[in-house]
Design an enzyme around this catalytic site. Sequence first.
Site, short mmCIF file in Angstrom:
data_model
loop_
_atom_site.label_atom_id
_atom_site.label_comp_id
_atom_site.label_asym_id
_atom_site.label_seq_id
_atom_site.Cartn_x
_atom_site.Cartn_y
_atom_site.Cartn_z
N ASP A 21 -11.71 72.47 -11.29
CA ASP A 21 -10.89 72.07 -12.02
C ASP A 21 -11.12 71.59 -13.28
O ASP A 21 -12.21 70.90 -13.39
CB ASP A 21 -9.91 71.36 -11.06
CG ASP A 21 -8.61 71.07 -11.69
OD1 ASP A 21 -8.01 72.15 -12.29
OD2 ASP A 21 -7.85 70.11 -11.40
N HIS A 38 -11.86 78.48 -19.24
CA HIS A 38 -12.08 79.54 -18.23
C HIS A 38 -13.51 80.33 -18.65
O HIS A 38 -14.19 80.11 -17.72
CB HIS A 38 -11.05 80.47 -17.91
CG HIS A 38 -9.70 79.90 -17.31
ND1 HIS A 38 -9.63 78.71 -16.67
CD2 HIS A 38 -8.39 80.11 -17.80
CE1 HIS A 38 -8.49 78.38 -16.49
NE2 HIS A 38 -7.84 79.03 -17.22
N LEU A 132 -28.58 82.28 -0.20
CA LEU A 132 -27.37 81.69 -0.22
C LEU A 132 -26.16 82.88 -0.39
O LEU A 132 -26.04 83.82 -0.81
CB LEU A 132 -27.26 81.06 -1.92
CG LEU A 132 -25.81 80.42 -2.35
CD1 LEU A 132 -25.82 79.14 -1.52
CD2 LEU A 132 -25.70 80.23 -3.76
C1 IPE Z 1 -6.62 74.19 -7.92
O1 IPE Z 1 -6.55 73.87 -9.16
C2 IPE Z 1 -7.09 75.66 -7.75
C3 IPE Z 1 -8.39 76.02 -8.40
C4 IPE Z 1 -9.24 75.32 -8.69
C5 IPE Z 1 -8.40 77.50 -8.45
P1 IPE Z 1 -5.16 73.93 -9.71
O2 IPE Z 1 -5.10 73.25 -11.21
O3 IPE Z 1 -4.46 75.00 -9.58
O4 IPE Z 1 -4.43 72.70 -8.76
P2 IPE Z 1 -3.39 71.64 -9.07
O5 IPE Z 1 -2.38 72.51 -9.69
O6 IPE Z 1 -3.82 70.52 -10.21
O7 IPE Z 1 -2.90 71.06 -7.85
C1 IPE Z 2 -9.14 75.46 -12.89
O1 IPE Z 2 -8.97 74.92 -14.21
C2 IPE Z 2 -9.35 77.07 -12.90
C3 IPE Z 2 -8.04 77.61 -12.31
C4 IPE Z 2 -7.12 77.05 -11.53
C5 IPE Z 2 -8.08 78.93 -12.64
P1 IPE Z 2 -7.44 74.57 -14.83
O2 IPE Z 2 -6.79 75.94 -15.45
O3 IPE Z 2 -6.59 74.19 -13.44
O4 IPE Z 2 -7.72 73.50 -15.72
P2 IPE Z 2 -6.64 72.25 -15.68
O5 IPE Z 2 -6.47 71.51 -14.42
O6 IPE Z 2 -5.23 72.79 -16.40
O7 IPE Z 2 -7.30 71.38 -17.00
MG MG Z 3 -5.95 72.47 -12.66
#
Ligand code: IPE
Ligand code: IPE
Ligand code: MG
Length: 255
Positions: A21, A38, A132
């Site tokens: 995240d 990303h 792995l």
């Molecule tokens: C969790 O991250 C899902 C992934 C890392 C794929 P999110 O950014 O979607 O989660 P929330 O919305 O902060 O809970």
């Molecule tokens: C995690 O990073 C990747 C996905 C959930 C696809 P985020 O896109 O949720 O990044 P933040 O949490 O908004 O910074």
């Molecule tokens: Mg996120």
Amino acid sequence: MGDMERINLEQLPRHIAIIMDGNGRWAEEKGHDRLYGHFKGVESVRAVVEAAAELGIKHLTLYAFSTENWERPEEEVTGLMTLLVDTIKKEVPVLNKNNIKLHVIGDTNMLPDKVQKELKKAIADTAQNTGLNLIMALSYSARWELVEAAKRLATEVKKGKIIPEEINQSLFSAYLTTEQFPDPELLIRTGGEQRISNFLLFQIAYAELYFTQLRWPDFGKNDLYDAVVDYQARQRRFGKTGKQVTHGAPGNQHS
Ligand code: IPE
Ligand code: IPE
Ligand code: MG
């Protein structure tokens, strides 16, 4: 310390799961659009996969896209799917070189055809590898998985293939997408949030949780080592007393 020497290779987790995240915030904080985050996140995936393979970790599950993430703005979803196709294509030779076997868990029917096709191909092309196991959670959510398991079990009962009394934890696990993998002992979440966000709810019942403020694109090999070192300093009691797990069974808390 910068290297893997601080890790006890005799007490490695068999399975590490990571909620990757913080990509969007990482990019926004630097004045870029979220997709750039990303894009940079892929480099962290590479680094962490390599580090896990080098350590001799047998299973690494990466939460890359949740079923809830489909609700994001269309351009972010499309951008992520494109990045996914490009990355899978590019990485297959690297996976093969490092003896890494790819798996996918999640509601993959939701993924665009092109992504499904590339995934199938990558899974087939790495199927012979014995190092792995890299498990990508794509269009995954734990509640989706649990409801699917319940549906399939109910169908088996209806057909008379299973009687309700036979259903126990081990049989139930066999109906989850992670059927062939051990439960994660260590769950890492980057990005600063301290929540599970619908990830592996059944499987992480006794996982050690590790939260870091680091945004995913800033997370590298050494940060994975930090998490493993932290894990190795913990006493896993599984409901027992500290004395019970230290006496008579040295090293057992990590088995
Ligand atoms: C969790 O991250 C899902 C992934 C890392 C794929 P999110 O950014 O979607 O989660 P929330 O919305 O902060 O809970
Ligand atoms: C995690 O990073 C990747 C996905 C959930 C696809 P985020 O896109 O949720 O990044 P933040 O949490 O908004 O910074
Ligand atoms: Mg996120």
